[in-house]
Design a protein around this motif. Structure first.
Motif, PDB file in Angstrom:
ATOM      1  N   VAL A  55       0.845  -1.194   0.000  1.00 44.28           N
ATOM      2  CA  VAL A  55       0.000   0.000   0.000  1.00 44.28           C
ATOM      3  C   VAL A  55       0.881   1.245   0.000  1.00 44.28           C
ATOM      4  N   PHE A  56       0.587   2.125  -0.935  1.00 42.25           N
ATOM      5  CA  PHE A  56       1.274   3.411  -1.008  1.00 42.25           C
ATOM      6  C   PHE A  56       0.247   4.516  -0.771  1.00 42.25           C
ATOM      7  N   ARG A  57       0.756   5.724  -0.475  1.00 40.47           N
ATOM      8  CA  ARG A  57      -0.134   6.874  -0.250  1.00 40.47           C
ATOM      9  C   ARG A  57       0.276   7.986  -1.194  1.00 40.47           C
ATOM     10  N   THR A  58      -0.696   8.545  -1.897  1.00 39.02           N
ATOM     11  CA  THR A  58      -0.371   9.693  -2.749  1.00 39.02           C
ATOM     12  C   THR A  58      -0.173  10.896  -1.832  1.00 39.02           C
ATOM     13  N   GLN A  59       0.942  11.611  -2.046  1.00 41.05           N
ATOM     14  CA  GLN A  59       1.327  12.629  -1.063  1.00 41.05           C
ATOM     15  C   GLN A  59       0.447  13.864  -1.116  1.00 41.05           C
ATOM     16  N   GLN A  60      -0.061  14.211  -2.299  1.00 44.92           N
ATOM     17  CA  GLN A  60      -0.895  15.408  -2.387  1.00 44.92           C
ATOM     18  C   GLN A  60      -2.360  15.098  -2.078  1.00 44.92           C
ATOM     19  N   SER A  61      -2.883  14.045  -2.682  1.00 45.10           N
ATOM     20  CA  SER A  61      -4.315  13.779  -2.530  1.00 45.10           C
ATOM     21  C   SER A  61      -4.639  12.779  -1.412  1.00 45.10           C
ATOM     22  N   ASP A  62      -3.613  12.218  -0.755  1.00 48.76           N
ATOM     23  CA  ASP A  62      -3.826  11.353   0.409  1.00 48.76           C
ATOM     24  C   ASP A  62      -4.716  10.147   0.102  1.00 48.76           C
ATOM     25  N   VAL A  63      -4.449   9.522  -1.052  1.00 52.22           N
ATOM     26  CA  VAL A  63      -5.264   8.397  -1.505  1.00 52.22           C
ATOM     27  C   VAL A  63      -4.416   7.116  -1.452  1.00 52.22           C
ATOM     28  N   PRO A  64      -5.005   6.017  -0.987  1.00 51.49           N
ATOM     29  CA  PRO A  64      -4.248   4.763  -0.998  1.00 51.49           C
ATOM     30  C   PRO A  64      -4.185   4.133  -2.395  1.00 51.49           C
ATOM     31  N   ALA A  91       2.957   3.626   2.585  1.00 51.09           N
ATOM     32  CA  ALA A  91       1.989   4.015   3.613  1.00 51.09           C
ATOM     33  C   ALA A  91       2.451   3.574   5.000  1.00 51.09           C
ATOM     34  N   LYS A  92       2.113   4.372   5.986  1.00 51.32           N
ATOM     35  CA  LYS A  92       2.377   4.001   7.382  1.00 51.32           C
ATOM     36  C   LYS A  92       1.383   2.924   7.794  1.00 51.32           C
ATOM     37  N   ALA A  93       1.787   2.168   8.823  1.00 54.32           N
ATOM     38  CA  ALA A  93       0.936   1.063   9.279  1.00 54.32           C
ATOM     39  C   ALA A  93      -0.480   1.534   9.621  1.00 54.32           C
ATOM     40  N   SER A  94      -0.595   2.695  10.270  1.00 53.51           N
ATOM     41  CA  SER A  94      -1.924   3.173  10.690  1.00 53.51           C
ATOM     42  C   SER A  94      -2.783   3.547   9.474  1.00 53.51           C
ATOM     43  N   VAL A  96      -2.501   2.179   6.471  1.00 52.74           N
ATOM     44  CA  VAL A  96      -2.881   0.902   5.844  1.00 52.74           C
ATOM     45  C   VAL A  96      -4.095   0.319   6.557  1.00 52.74           C
ATOM     46  N   GLN A  97      -4.034   0.319   7.886  1.00 49.23           N
ATOM     47  CA  GLN A  97      -5.137  -0.237   8.679  1.00 49.23           C
ATOM     48  C   GLN A  97      -6.437   0.534   8.422  1.00 49.23           C
ATOM     49  N   ARG A  98      -6.335   1.851   8.442  1.00 53.81           N
ATOM     50  CA  ARG A  98      -7.531   2.694   8.327  1.00 53.81           C
ATOM     51  C   ARG A  98      -8.151   2.618   6.938  1.00 53.81           C
ATOM     52  N   ARG A  99      -7.310   2.667   5.912  1.00 52.10           N
ATOM     53  CA  ARG A  99      -7.852   2.795   4.556  1.00 52.10           C
ATOM     54  C   ARG A  99      -8.139   1.456   3.871  1.00 52.10           C
ATOM     55  N   THR A 100      -7.457   0.380   4.319  1.00 56.68           N
ATOM     56  CA  THR A 100      -7.765  -0.926   3.709  1.00 56.68           C
ATOM     57  C   THR A 100      -8.624  -1.783   4.629  1.00 56.68           C
ATOM     58  N   GLY A 101      -8.558  -1.508   5.936  1.00 53.88           N
ATOM     59  CA  GLY A 101      -9.275  -2.365   6.886  1.00 53.88           C
ATOM     60  C   GLY A 101      -8.458  -3.576   7.320  1.00 53.88           C
ATOM     61  N   PHE A 102      -7.212  -3.677   6.811  1.00 58.54           N
ATOM     62  CA  PHE A 102      -6.356  -4.813   7.173  1.00 58.54           C
ATOM     63  C   PHE A 102      -5.038  -4.306   7.754  1.00 58.54           C
ATOM     64  N   ALA A 103      -4.448  -5.115   8.626  1.00 59.43           N
ATOM     65  CA  ALA A 103      -3.120  -4.788   9.160  1.00 59.43           C
ATOM     66  C   ALA A 103      -2.051  -5.288   8.192  1.00 59.43           C
ATOM     67  N   ILE A 104      -0.925  -4.584   8.161  1.00 57.87           N
ATOM     68  CA  ILE A 104       0.231  -5.013   7.358  1.00 57.87           C
ATOM     69  C   ILE A 104       0.545  -6.472   7.679  1.00 57.87           C
ATOM     70  N   GLY A 105       0.824  -7.227   6.647  1.00 54.05           N
ATOM     71  CA  GLY A 105       1.090  -8.660   6.834  1.00 54.05           C
ATOM     72  C   GLY A 105      -0.135  -9.492   6.513  1.00 54.05           C
ATOM     73  N   ALA A 113     -11.697  -1.523   2.815  1.00 51.79           N
ATOM     74  CA  ALA A 113     -12.643  -0.589   3.414  1.00 51.79           C
ATOM     75  C   ALA A 113     -13.186   0.396   2.371  1.00 51.79           C
ATOM     76  N   GLU A 114     -12.406   0.662   1.336  1.00 51.50           N
ATOM     77  CA  GLU A 114     -12.842   1.539   0.249  1.00 51.50           C
ATOM     78  C   GLU A 114     -12.224   0.983  -1.042  1.00 51.50           C
ATOM     79  N   PRO A 115     -12.798   1.304  -2.201  1.00 46.59           N
ATOM     80  CA  PRO A 115     -12.201   0.790  -3.441  1.00 46.59           C
ATOM     81  C   PRO A 115     -10.795   1.365  -3.625  1.00 46.59           C
ATOM     82  N   LEU A 116      -9.840   0.519  -3.962  1.00 46.55           N
ATOM     83  CA  LEU A 116      -8.456   0.969  -4.116  1.00 46.55           C
ATOM     84  C   LEU A 116      -8.024   0.860  -5.573  1.00 46.55           C
TER      85      LEU A 116
END
Ligand code: 5CA
Length: 160
Positions: A55-64, A91-94, A96-105, A113-116
């Motif tokens: 999981v990566f995070r877009t730096q300007q739009s904050d999208v996973p 992406a930071k662990a938190s 990843v958890q918030r935006r995917t609904g899953f923990a790293i690993g 949690a949302e369409p990626l």
């Protein structure tokens, strides 16, 4: 009788069923599948047959952004930045958890949690069967690369 799956793994099994992939069965292994290397050892397959869900995070739009890559490949962040049109970061662990609904690993390629927006490493098409994480660091499911493409509706890329 099989033990019930933990809630996160059940979520992945339900997502598979809802998308018409009920024949893909989430299994819990007795040993860790937290990393691609551990998953390959626990399953008894090659590390290249493991679907890494990064999981990566877009730096300007904050999208996973999800990149599903062969376990032996390293994702080129610049290439993904160029594809999405803005800088990205791991992406930071938190996040990843918030935006995917899953923990790293345990981040699965579906059931988020949302369409990626998803990019798929074309190298995965080389294998007859591959294995992906299913919500926890002990849960995986087997699938074909064609099924991975169909269920994620991802964009195939050649990792540089
Ligand atoms: N369950 C296996 C596949 S079956 C799995 O999830 N492997 S993975 O490679 O997709 O997930 C581990 C990945 O999470 C690592 O490759 C790494 O990119 C990322 N990761 C691990 N620790 C962190 C961390 N602290 N912050 C951000 N990303 C991390």
């Amino acid at each position: 009788m099989q033990k019930a799956l933990p809630p996160s793994a059940q979520k992945v099994q339900r997502a598979l069923e809802e998308r018409g992939f009920a024949h893909c069965t989430v299994v819990e292994l007795p040993s860790s599948t937290r990393t691609a290397q551990e998953a390959a050892q626990s399953i008894g397959c090659g590390v290249e047959q493991i679907v890494k869900s990064l999981v990566f995070r877009t730096q300007q739009s904050d999208v996973p952004i999800l990149v599903v890559a062969s376990g032996s490949n390293r994702v080129n962040e610049q290439q993904i930045s160029d594809l999405v049109g803005e800088p990205i970061e791991k992406a930071k662990a938190s996040f990843v958890q918030r935006r995917t609904g899953f923990a790293i690993g345990g981040v699965a390629p579906i059931g988020h949690a949302e369409p990626l927006r998803t990019f798929i490493d074309r190298d995965l098409l080389r294998y007859e069967e591959i294995w992906a994480a299913a919500g926890t660091p002990f849960a995986v499911f087997r699938l074909t690369p064609q099924e991975l493409v169909a269920m994620t509706v991802g964009e195939l890329i050649t990792i540089e």
